[in-house]
Design an enzyme around this catalytic site. Structure first.
Site, mmCIF file in Angstrom:
data_model
loop_
_atom_site.group_PDB
_atom_site.id
_atom_site.type_symbol
_atom_site.label_atom_id
_atom_site.label_comp_id
_atom_site.label_asym_id
_atom_site.label_seq_id
_atom_site.Cartn_x
_atom_site.Cartn_y
_atom_site.Cartn_z
ATOM 1 N N SER A 36 2.955 1.620 5.001
ATOM 2 C CA SER A 36 1.839 0.936 4.338
ATOM 3 C C SER A 36 1.291 1.659 3.113
ATOM 4 C CB SER A 36 0.713 0.666 5.331
ATOM 5 O OG SER A 36 1.065 -0.411 6.177
ATOM 6 N N LYS A 92 1.064 -0.453 0.009
ATOM 7 C CA LYS A 92 -0.081 -1.272 -0.411
ATOM 8 C C LYS A 92 -0.860 -0.636 -1.561
ATOM 9 C CE LYS A 92 -0.536 -3.525 4.109
ATOM 10 N NZ LYS A 92 0.409 -2.816 4.983
ATOM 11 N N SER A 144 -5.228 -2.581 6.273
ATOM 12 C CA SER A 144 -3.788 -2.536 6.022
ATOM 13 C C SER A 144 -3.111 -3.812 6.519
ATOM 14 C CB SER A 144 -3.156 -1.305 6.695
ATOM 15 O OG SER A 144 -1.970 -0.935 6.042
ATOM 16 N N LYS A 148 -5.006 6.303 1.388
ATOM 17 C CA LYS A 148 -4.313 5.270 2.171
ATOM 18 C C LYS A 148 -3.362 5.921 3.153
ATOM 19 C CE LYS A 148 -3.228 0.950 3.118
ATOM 20 N NZ LYS A 148 -2.884 1.343 4.510
#
Length: 395
Positions: A58, A61, A118, A220
């Site tokens: 993820s 992203k 997420s 993140k």
């Protein structure tokens, strides 16, 4: 027994300042590539296999957000532009919000959701709304990666779900984080929110440094069994901001503790490698590692369980010397050799098998940020298709 994070941090800082010898990094086999970068100067303070290819999960992203913010900057859309959830988005695998097809949400709310929750379905909604299709949006992502010099990176989708050919490196993720901070400083809320509120639900950030590590202000996380637990993290202390990238940890706790330990080490010292981030070489010939057996396993009856939904720090035991799979690289690195420990470190060593934690109790710096559905009915015509980039050798 948990050790108070501020007290332990001060002990480490004193030990580092005294020039205490550190054990070799080879002792920590459960952590993949790492890099520490000074945001202002772009200098690499420490790196370990930073150019090695890795599965982003993820962390992908971050580029989804970068492309969306770039579209806003170019005036093609605004943060209030509405995006419509499609059937394809609604069928996305978790983690997701579970919105029904036809649901509309603004780009602003969509970005807040993907950076905290997420959500894979919302990432697809952004891709289809701004690129016309997942495939075209991935081409837009790859075009931006090339422009930024992310030579080890290739994207196949906007959410990081497993896909052949998707890869990055710790070096490239640091490049991307630095670009987001420098180009979109007015959007910093996206990567420093401790939680979002949707209706009666409060959804906390998977970045467990935020609210637990003093000065943490981004960025993140990412997790799949094959990639392990990844994080791009930022923190600020004394006007100095650092980026830490940790890839391939074997637990959410190990990921956060490792990042915190690396912050502690380099906030305590202004030394570096003398190498700029841009000059770190990427390995564009090898294939990414697959650490499924290390990151997703059950080890012994009653022992720690690492599973595919394992982003929740609260479900993990405190790291202990008897559980090396949950013992972070930075924790081991930060402990002085036995013959030269301070009194404080001797007390820590005498604790009943516990590894000191650098993470304090959860104290968010702001209330959950509200998000909601609704907005304009649709986005403008999608951006023009971007020619596909030549595939990396490892793809």
């Amino acid at each position: 027994m948990r050790i108070c994070a501020p007290a332990f941090a001060a002990t480490i800082a004193l030990s580092l300042g005294a020039g205490v010898a550190m054990p070799p990094p080879a002792a920590a086999q459960q952590v993949g590539p790492t890099i520490v970068v000074d945001v202002a100067t772009g200098q690499v303070l420490q790196s370990d296999r930073a150019g090695a290819p890795w599965l982003p999960a993820s962390l992908t992203k971050m580029m989804t957000a970068y492309v969306a913010l770039s579209q806003v900057r170019q005036g093609r859309v605004s943060l209030n532009t509405g995006l419509t959830v499609s059937q394809r988005a609604a069928r996305a695998a978790p983690s997701k919000m579970g919105f029904r097809p036809g649901t509309v949400l603004t780009i602003d709310n969509a970005l807040k959701i993907i950076m905290v929750k997420s959500a894979n379905d919302v990432s697809i909604t952004i891709a289809e709304g701004l690129g016309g299709s997942v495939e075209n949006f991935a081409a837009m992502m790859n075009a931006e990666a090339r422009r930024l010099g992310m030579t080890a990176t290739h994207f196949v989708n906007p959410n990081g779900l497993p896909a052949t050919g998707q890869q990055t490196s710790a070096r490239d993720m640091a490049v991307l984080a630095r670009a987001l901070m420098r180009e979109f400083p007015d959007q910093s809320l996206l990567w420093r929110m401790p939680a979002i509120r949707y209706g009666n639900r409060v959804i906390r950030n998977h970045n467990h440094l935020i609210g637990r590590y003093p000065g943490a202000d981004g960025f993140k996380t990412g997790f799949t069994c094959a990639s392990g637990f990844n994080v791009v993290a930022t923190a600020t202390r004394g006007g100095r901001q650092l980026i830490v990238v940790v890839l391939g940890a074997t637990s959410a706790r190990g990921r956060a503790e490792t990042a915190a330990g690396l912050f502690e080490r380099h906030f305590a010292s202004f030394g570096g490698t003398g190498v700029s981030l841009d000059s770190v070489a990427n390995d564009t010939f090898s294939a990414p590692a697959n650490i499924r057996d290390q990151a997703c396993r059950r080890r012994g009856r009653g022992g720690p369980v690492y599973i595919e939904s394992g982003e929740d720090l609260e479900n993990e035991p405190v790291a202990s010397a008897t559980d090396p799979g949950n013992l972070s690289y930075a924790q081991m690195m930060a402990q002085p050799s036995a013959g030269r420990r301070s009194a404080g470190m001797q007390a820590i060593a005498a604790a009943s098998g516990q590894v000191p934690s650098l993470l304090g109790p959860y104290r968010p710096t702001m209330d959950p940020v509200p998000v909601f559905i609704g907005g304009a009915s649709s986005a403008p015509p999608p951006a023009r298709a971007v020619p596909a980039a030549p595939a990396l050798a490892a793809v």
